[in-house]
Design an enzyme around this catalytic site. Structure first.
Site, PDB file in Angstrom:
ATOM      1  N   ASP A   1       1.016  -1.186   0.103  1.00 23.55           N
ATOM      2  CA  ASP A   1      -0.054   0.011  -0.011  1.00 23.55           C
ATOM      3  C   ASP A   1       0.907   1.224  -0.044  1.00 23.55           C
ATOM      4  OD1 ASP A   1      -2.277   1.529   0.662  1.00 23.55           O
ATOM      5  OD2 ASP A   1      -1.474   1.802   2.730  1.00 23.55           O
TER       6      ASP A   1
ATOM      7  N   ASP B   1      -0.040   5.096   0.734  1.00 18.77           N
ATOM      8  CA  ASP B   1       0.013   6.074   1.986  1.00 18.77           C
ATOM      9  C   ASP B   1      -0.303   5.283   3.133  1.00 18.77           C
ATOM     10  OD1 ASP B   1      -0.334   8.352   0.192  1.00 18.77           O
ATOM     11  OD2 ASP B   1      -2.485   8.047  -0.219  1.00 18.77           O
TER      12      ASP B   1
ATOM     13  N   GLY C   1      -7.275   4.370   2.823  1.00 15.44           N
ATOM     14  CA  GLY C   1      -7.483   3.158   1.898  1.00 15.44           C
ATOM     15  C   GLY C   1      -8.765   3.569   0.997  1.00 15.44           C
TER      16      GLY C   1
ATOM     17  N   ARG D   1     -11.462   8.421  -3.247  1.00 11.31           N
ATOM     18  CA  ARG D   1     -11.956   9.923  -3.070  1.00 11.31           C
ATOM     19  C   ARG D   1     -13.411  10.207  -2.951  1.00 11.31           C
ATOM     20  NH1 ARG D   1      -9.581  13.028  -7.771  1.00 11.31           N
ATOM     21  NH2 ARG D   1      -7.913  11.690  -7.386  1.00 11.31           N
TER      22      ARG D   1
ATOM     23  N   ASN E   1      -3.554   9.690  -7.176  1.00 13.00           N
ATOM     24  CA  ASN E   1      -2.126  10.381  -7.451  1.00 13.00           C
ATOM     25  C   ASN E   1      -0.990   9.566  -7.043  1.00 13.00           C
ATOM     26  OD1 ASN E   1      -3.306  13.152  -7.510  1.00 13.00           O
ATOM     27  ND2 ASN E   1      -4.562  12.492  -5.856  1.00 13.00           N
TER      28      ASN E   1
ATOM     29  N   ASP F   1      -1.835  -0.623   5.894  1.00  8.57           N
ATOM     30  CA  ASP F   1      -2.049  -0.178   7.257  1.00  8.57           C
ATOM     31  C   ASP F   1      -3.360   0.399   7.433  1.00  8.57           C
ATOM     32  OD1 ASP F   1      -2.418   2.020   5.039  1.00  8.57           O
ATOM     33  OD2 ASP F   1      -2.410   3.514   6.846  1.00  8.57           O
TER      34      ASP F   1
HETATM   35  P1  B16 Z   1      -6.780  10.099  -4.206  1.00 10.71           P
HETATM   36  P2  B16 Z   1      -3.780   3.996  -0.219  1.00 10.71           P
HETATM   37  C1  B16 Z   1      -5.554   6.030  -0.451  1.00 10.71           C
HETATM   38  O1  B16 Z   1      -4.320   5.699  -0.675  1.00 10.71           O
HETATM   39  C2  B16 Z   1      -5.767   6.898   0.852  1.00 10.71           C
HETATM   40  O2  B16 Z   1      -5.375   6.012   1.951  1.00 10.71           O
HETATM   41  C3  B16 Z   1      -7.147   7.383   0.966  1.00 10.71           C
HETATM   42  O3  B16 Z   1      -7.193   8.320   2.234  1.00 10.71           O
HETATM   43  C4  B16 Z   1      -7.535   8.058  -0.120  1.00 10.71           C
HETATM   44  O4  B16 Z   1      -8.727   8.645  -0.171  1.00 10.71           O
HETATM   45  C5  B16 Z   1      -7.255   7.247  -1.418  1.00 10.71           C
HETATM   46  O5  B16 Z   1      -6.214   6.740  -1.459  1.00 10.71           O
HETATM   47  C6  B16 Z   1      -7.757   7.903  -2.560  1.00 10.71           C
HETATM   48  O6  B16 Z   1      -6.831   9.151  -2.836  1.00 10.71           O
HETATM   49  O7  B16 Z   1      -7.747  10.998  -3.769  1.00 10.71           O
HETATM   50  O8  B16 Z   1      -5.372  10.698  -4.079  1.00 10.71           O
HETATM   51  O9  B16 Z   1      -7.037   9.312  -5.342  1.00 10.71           O
HETATM   52  O10 B16 Z   1      -3.765   4.283   1.190  1.00 10.71           O
HETATM   53  O11 B16 Z   1      -4.653   3.127  -0.750  1.00 10.71           O
HETATM   54  O12 B16 Z   1      -2.225   4.112  -1.034  1.00 10.71           O
HETATM   55 MG    MG Z   2      -3.119   3.178   3.326  1.00 11.50          MG
END
Ligand code: B16
Ligand code: MG
Length: 221
Positions: A9, A11, A46, A49, A118, A170
């Protein structure tokens, strides 16, 4: 069982962007007069958006059209991406960098499995875009965690079967996704306290202790 690859993962495992998610969502929540705090922000880990916006709108009294929701999520993303611009390789701990380098030296395939659209932007900022053998993220899936799609794609990109790859997460939604896809999973932070996690770990380099019992197989990457 022998593992050929590891799917990380992004973030919360490789780097930490929750404070930027928090700052961006807080600005949106304040604008529409909705209560938002760090406990609510924790529930967004996780989660995609748009699903994150739905969680924030649980506190919203009025009605909002799909178009308005779309605009808000775009606005949040613009604020978030501006904040991400301050990230650099300094946002990767030495422990993470050294562990990834060592896994590469051992010929273990390494991939990203992130819900984020992102992910590549973040990886570029922190100087890790080139090290991963595969990247599966929010742009190549139709359902985010807890659906297993993001990890199934990562395994496919690595050329491994789910049972041959360890997922490192996480978030509870990420552990649920790993289990749904048939992946063994290691959990850090919140996920270490989750009863469904196969291998609770307390620091990133604990991944090597899972290798101590001969669980690894050179993948030829
Ligand atoms: P984005 P991961 C997730 O990343 C984040 O934990 C989560 O908080 C966020 O809403 C999601 O990505 C979407 O992100 O807005 O940048 O597309 O933990 O799966 O790496
Ligand atoms: Mg994560």
């Amino acid at each position: 069982m022998q593992y050929k690859g590891i799917i990380f993962d992004l973030d919360g495992v490789i780097c930490h962007t929750d404070k930027y998610h928090y700052m961006a969502w807080k600005q949106i929540a304040d604008e529409i007069g909705v209560y938002f705090d760090e406990a609510i922000n924790d529930r967004l880990r996780g989660v995609s958006r748009m699903e994150s916006l739905e969680i924030i709108l649980e506190q919203y009294q009025g009605n909002m059209t799909e178009e308005e929701k779309q605009k808000l999520s775009e606005k949040k993303n613009n604020i978030y991406r501006n904040l991400l611009c301050q990230m650099s390789p300094k946002d990767v701990s030495e422990e993470v960098a050294e562990t990834l380098n060592e896994l590469k030296r051992r010929n273990i395939g390494i991939a990203i499995g992130s819900s984020s659209k992102n992910a590549r932007f973040i990886l570029e900022k922190i100087g890790l875009l080139e090290i991963f053998d595969a990247i599966s993220d929010g742009n190549n899936i139709s359902r985010s965690k807890p659906a297993p799609e993001v990890f199934l794609k990562a395994a496919e990109y690595l050329g491994c079967k789910p049972g041959q790859c360890l997922v490192v997460e996480d978030a509870r939604s990420g552990i649920d996704a790993a289990i749904a896809g048939g992946f063994p999973c290691a959990g850090l932070g919140d996920a270490a306290a989750y009863e469904k996690t196969d291998y609770p770990i307390h620091k990133f380099s604990d991944i090597f202790s899972l290798a101590a019992d001969g669980n690894w197989q050179e993948s030829g990457f």
